[in-house]
Design a protein around this motif. Structure first.
Motif, PDB file in Angstrom:
ATOM      1  N   ALA A 122      -9.992  -8.041   1.861  1.00 14.85           N
ATOM      2  CA  ALA A 122      -9.962  -6.610   2.152  1.00 14.85           C
ATOM      3  C   ALA A 122      -9.085  -6.309   3.359  1.00 14.85           C
ATOM      4  N   TYR A 123      -8.340  -5.221   3.253  1.00 10.89           N
ATOM      5  CA  TYR A 123      -7.469  -4.759   4.332  1.00 10.89           C
ATOM      6  C   TYR A 123      -7.904  -3.350   4.732  1.00 10.89           C
ATOM      7  N   ARG A 124      -8.054  -3.145   6.030  1.00 11.30           N
ATOM      8  CA  ARG A 124      -8.462  -1.836   6.524  1.00 11.30           C
ATOM      9  C   ARG A 124      -7.265  -1.076   7.067  1.00 11.30           C
ATOM     10  N   VAL A 125      -7.133   0.174   6.637  1.00 15.60           N
ATOM     11  CA  VAL A 125      -6.105   1.063   7.153  1.00 15.60           C
ATOM     12  C   VAL A 125      -6.795   2.073   8.064  1.00 15.60           C
ATOM     13  N   GLY A 126      -6.264   2.268   9.252  1.00 11.93           N
ATOM     14  CA  GLY A 126      -6.863   3.220  10.194  1.00 11.93           C
ATOM     15  C   GLY A 126      -6.911   4.625   9.626  1.00 11.93           C
ATOM     16  N   GLY A 127      -7.679   5.491  10.275  1.00 14.43           N
ATOM     17  CA  GLY A 127      -7.852   6.850   9.795  1.00 14.43           C
ATOM     18  C   GLY A 127      -6.530   7.579   9.576  1.00 14.43           C
ATOM     19  N   VAL A 128      -6.414   8.204   8.418  1.00 13.08           N
ATOM     20  CA  VAL A 128      -5.217   8.966   8.071  1.00 13.08           C
ATOM     21  C   VAL A 128      -5.492  10.445   8.338  1.00 13.08           C
ATOM     22  N   ALA A 129      -4.575  11.107   9.019  1.00 20.19           N
ATOM     23  CA  ALA A 129      -4.762  12.514   9.361  1.00 20.19           C
ATOM     24  C   ALA A 129      -4.813  13.383   8.110  1.00 20.19           C
ATOM     25  N   ASP A 130      -5.354  14.572   8.278  1.00 24.88           N
ATOM     26  CA  ASP A 130      -5.504  15.512   7.163  1.00 24.88           C
ATOM     27  C   ASP A 130      -4.163  16.134   6.799  1.00 24.88           C
ATOM     28  N   ASP A 131      -3.332  15.323   6.179  1.00 25.69           N
ATOM     29  CA  ASP A 131      -2.022  15.784   5.726  1.00 25.69           C
ATOM     30  C   ASP A 131      -1.717  15.085   4.413  1.00 25.69           C
ATOM     31  N   ALA A 132      -1.540  15.864   3.353  1.00 25.69           N
ATOM     32  CA  ALA A 132      -1.387  15.306   2.015  1.00 25.69           C
ATOM     33  C   ALA A 132      -0.178  14.381   1.909  1.00 25.69           C
ATOM     34  N   GLU A 133       0.950  14.783   2.489  1.00 23.72           N
ATOM     35  CA  GLU A 133       2.155  13.967   2.387  1.00 23.72           C
ATOM     36  C   GLU A 133       1.994  12.638   3.116  1.00 23.72           C
ATOM     37  N   THR A 134       1.343  12.691   4.272  1.00 22.66           N
ATOM     38  CA  THR A 134       1.092  11.459   5.021  1.00 22.66           C
ATOM     39  C   THR A 134       0.201  10.507   4.221  1.00 22.66           C
ATOM     40  N   LEU A 135      -0.813  11.057   3.579  1.00 21.96           N
ATOM     41  CA  LEU A 135      -1.709  10.226   2.779  1.00 21.96           C
ATOM     42  C   LEU A 135      -0.969   9.621   1.593  1.00 21.96           C
ATOM     43  N   ARG A 136      -0.166  10.443   0.907  1.00 20.34           N
ATOM     44  CA  ARG A 136       0.581   9.918  -0.247  1.00 20.34           C
ATOM     45  C   ARG A 136       1.495   8.775   0.166  1.00 20.34           C
ATOM     46  N   SER A 137       2.218   8.938   1.255  1.00 18.99           N
ATOM     47  CA  SER A 137       3.144   7.898   1.693  1.00 18.99           C
ATOM     48  C   SER A 137       2.387   6.652   2.163  1.00 18.99           C
ATOM     49  N   THR A 138       1.227   6.850   2.795  1.00 18.66           N
ATOM     50  CA  THR A 138       0.412   5.701   3.221  1.00 18.66           C
ATOM     51  C   THR A 138      -0.064   4.914   2.015  1.00 18.66           C
ATOM     52  N   ILE A 139      -0.516   5.605   0.991  1.00 17.88           N
ATOM     53  CA  ILE A 139      -0.972   4.928  -0.222  1.00 17.88           C
ATOM     54  C   ILE A 139       0.172   4.180  -0.884  1.00 17.88           C
ATOM     55  N   GLU A 140       1.336   4.811  -0.963  1.00 17.54           N
ATOM     56  CA  GLU A 140       2.495   4.150  -1.572  1.00 17.54           C
ATOM     57  C   GLU A 140       2.863   2.876  -0.811  1.00 17.54           C
ATOM     58  N   ASP A 141       2.745   2.917   0.516  1.00 17.23           N
ATOM     59  CA  ASP A 141       3.043   1.736   1.322  1.00 17.23           C
ATOM     60  C   ASP A 141       2.045   0.611   1.066  1.00 17.23           C
ATOM     61  N   GLN A 142       0.800   0.965   0.756  1.00 24.45           N
ATOM     62  CA  GLN A 142      -0.246  -0.037   0.597  1.00 24.45           C
ATOM     63  C   GLN A 142      -0.309  -0.640  -0.805  1.00 24.45           C
ATOM     64  N   LEU A 143       0.345  -0.014  -1.771  1.00 18.50           N
ATOM     65  CA  LEU A 143       0.251  -0.477  -3.152  1.00 18.50           C
ATOM     66  C   LEU A 143       0.742  -1.912  -3.336  1.00 18.50           C
ATOM     67  N   VAL A 144       1.676  -2.326  -2.499  1.00 19.25           N
ATOM     68  CA  VAL A 144       2.262  -3.657  -2.653  1.00 19.25           C
ATOM     69  C   VAL A 144       1.233  -4.753  -2.431  1.00 19.25           C
ATOM     70  N   ARG A 145       0.164  -4.471  -1.700  1.00 16.49           N
ATOM     71  CA  ARG A 145      -0.834  -5.511  -1.426  1.00 16.49           C
ATOM     72  C   ARG A 145      -2.223  -5.148  -1.959  1.00 16.49           C
ATOM     73  N   ALA A 146      -2.288  -4.284  -2.953  1.00 17.92           N
ATOM     74  CA  ALA A 146      -3.586  -3.801  -3.434  1.00 17.92           C
ATOM     75  C   ALA A 146      -3.784  -4.073  -4.920  1.00 17.92           C
ATOM     76  N   ASP A 147      -4.920  -4.660  -5.252  1.00 19.05           N
ATOM     77  CA  ASP A 147      -5.408  -4.689  -6.631  1.00 19.05           C
ATOM     78  C   ASP A 147      -6.381  -3.541  -6.863  1.00 19.05           C
ATOM     79  N   LEU A 148      -6.876  -2.973  -5.762  1.00 14.27           N
ATOM     80  CA  LEU A 148      -7.789  -1.845  -5.819  1.00 14.27           C
ATOM     81  C   LEU A 148      -7.663  -1.075  -4.515  1.00 14.27           C
ATOM     82  N   LEU A 149      -7.596   0.252  -4.615  1.00 17.74           N
ATOM     83  CA  LEU A 149      -7.545   1.119  -3.442  1.00 17.74           C
ATOM     84  C   LEU A 149      -8.851   1.895  -3.334  1.00 17.74           C
ATOM     85  N   VAL A 150      -9.360   2.012  -2.103  1.00 20.04           N
ATOM     86  CA  VAL A 150     -10.581   2.782  -1.854  1.00 20.04           C
ATOM     87  C   VAL A 150     -10.299   3.741  -0.714  1.00 20.04           C
ATOM     88  N   THR A 151     -10.520   5.020  -0.955  1.00 17.36           N
ATOM     89  CA  THR A 151     -10.411   6.012   0.112  1.00 17.36           C
ATOM     90  C   THR A 151     -11.788   6.596   0.367  1.00 17.36           C
TER      91      THR A 151
END
Length: 440
Positions: free
Chosen positions: A250-279
């Motif tokens: 499991a990998y923990r990502v620090g709190g993401v601010a309430d901004d949709a674009e920031t969240l989308r880009s953060t998720i896209e960055d994490q996809l390379v190391r994820a078999d499952l994403l949990v928000t």
């Protein structure tokens, strides 16, 4: 989504807990098997049965430091009338050239060394004059066991039965036996067995890589000072720890601010190391529910069923949930509520089974039992919702811990079970037998 989704499912459909879980498990598939080195395979699930290629132990060997003897030569031996035997040499562990023990003879033998030809038993060094004054066994290692004035001889003061202190060939496992069955989770003992039978690699399903991220501009990392209106981020730590407990990397990502674009880009960055994403957070109907805003329109128009669907589940806590797939590999994503208890209960009910499914396990659920409710007053539950209350389980009884509030982290830390109140039950009296989900 999968075919398990109810035909009436839509934005206003109230999903049952079972429907939502069934949809998740029908969509998530076990990870493809890979061949791993033994230590890299720890915690993984074995794909194939493993057969023993060579017996363990592979030869008769001594379980003691002592002397390899013939039974007849030490029959009747005692302190008053010891058996006096000729020492023909030493047999060490790993020794290739074996000695032969004839009538009236013996060989010094070390623990794990092969039993020499002609020998039928091993007498411990403490039963002989070779062990006097040398402490427990240590003299054997120094090859200084021959008694003074009797070089090449040893006196044995006790008789030995046939096969005494001898580990028989194949007494652990025999060649052709099934050592491990497919579906076994490889822990230290299983790794030891694989190594002992000569397996350097093993075919397993890898541990799933799970990325956990929490959302909310109010979140501050533990160790940092809180400002006005801020709270420490506990959800991402709780869920990352829970994912590891379930068997994931499991990998923990620090709190993401309430901004949709920031969240989308953060998720896209994490996809390379994820078999499952949990928000966690941002899945309700508030003005700043960023996860819902960011992911509701995500999906591949050429791939029916991709994207994230946000649902209402007939449960308490944890009514708002999201589930779907994202990215070019259609990585599963589970969006959980932000309240700490809602988040953790949702993980146990939905995310943990998904992780265990990715691992390839047959049983993906926490164990359940029935227990008698011990409480000061009746428990109440909203009609039409399955309620999960924190509880402390002991010897067939369960007691509520804390209140029903979904923010009560301290109470959650004291709980080792979830008390389940069915959808059609609005009150549970003390002494009633209830269903309990055992945590840990």
């Amino acid at each position: 989504m999968s075919s398990a989704a109810p035909p009436t499912a839509g934005q206003d459909h109230l999903w049952s807990v079972d429907e939502h879980l069934e949809d998740i498990l029908a969509t998530v598939r076990p990870l493809d098997p890979i061949e791993l080195q033994l230590l890299d395979a720890q915690g993984c699930v074995l794909v194939d049965d493993v057969t023993v290629p060579v017996s363990l132990p592979p030869f008769d060997n001594s379980s003691m430091d002592g002397y390899a003897v013939r039974v007849a030569d030490v029959a009747g031996a005692s302190e008053e009338f010891p058996a006096v035997l000729e020492v023909v040499g030493d047999v060490a562990a790993g020794q290739a050239e074996l000695l032969e023990v004839g009538p009236g003879q013996t060989a010094r033998i070390m623990t794990g060394a092969p039993l020499p030809s002609g020998a039928e038993a091993v007498v411990p060094v403490e039963w002989t004059d070779g062990g006097v004054g040398e402490g427990p066994v240590t003299g054997m290692r120094a090859r200084a066991l021959a008694p003074e004035g009797a070089e090449g001889q040893v006196r044995v003061y006790r008789p030995a039965e046939a096969r005494a202190h001898v580990r028989a060939q194949g007494s652990d496992v025999k060649a052709g036996d099934r050592a491990l069955v497919a579906g076994t989770v490889l822990g230290p003992p299983q790794i030891a067995l694989l190594a002992a039978i000569g397996r350097g690699t093993v075919r397993v399903r890898p541990r799933p890589r799970v990325v956990v991220m929490s959302t909310g501009s109010e979140l501050v990392q533990p160790g940092e000072k809180l400002g006005s209106g801020q709270i420490h981020d506990s959800n991402s730590f709780a869920l990352t720890a829970a994912a590891r407990d379930a068997g994931a990397i499991a990998y923990r990502v620090g709190g993401v601010a309430d901004d949709a674009e920031t969240l989308r880009s953060t998720i896209e960055d994490q996809l390379v190391r994820a078999d499952l994403l949990v928000t966690t957070g941002g899945v309700s109907v508030g003005a700043y529910d960023v996860v819902k805003e960011a992911l509701s329109s995500v999906g591949d128009e050429d791939e029916p069923g991709s994207g994230i669907e946000f649902r209402k589940i007939a449960m308490q806590p944890g009514k708002p949930q999201g589930f779907g797939s994202i990215g070019p590999d259609h990585t599963p994503l589970l969006a959980l509520p932000g309240n700490p208890v809602s988040s953790y209960v949702s993980f146990e009910l939905f995310v943990r089974p998904a992780i265990r499914t990715l691992m390839g396990l047959a049983d993906v659920h926490r164990p359940t039992t029935r227990a008698k409710l011990t409480a000061d007053k009746a428990l109440t539950s909203p009609k039409g919702r399955r309620q999960f209350l924190r509880g402390a389980y002991a010897e067939g009884t369960v007691s509520p811990v804390g209140g029903a509030g979904s923010h009560l982290v301290a109470a959650l830390a004291q709980a080792d079970a979830l008390i389940v109140v069915p959808e059609d039950v609005e009150s549970v009296e003390p002494g009633t037998e209830v269903e309990v989900v055992l945590l840990g």
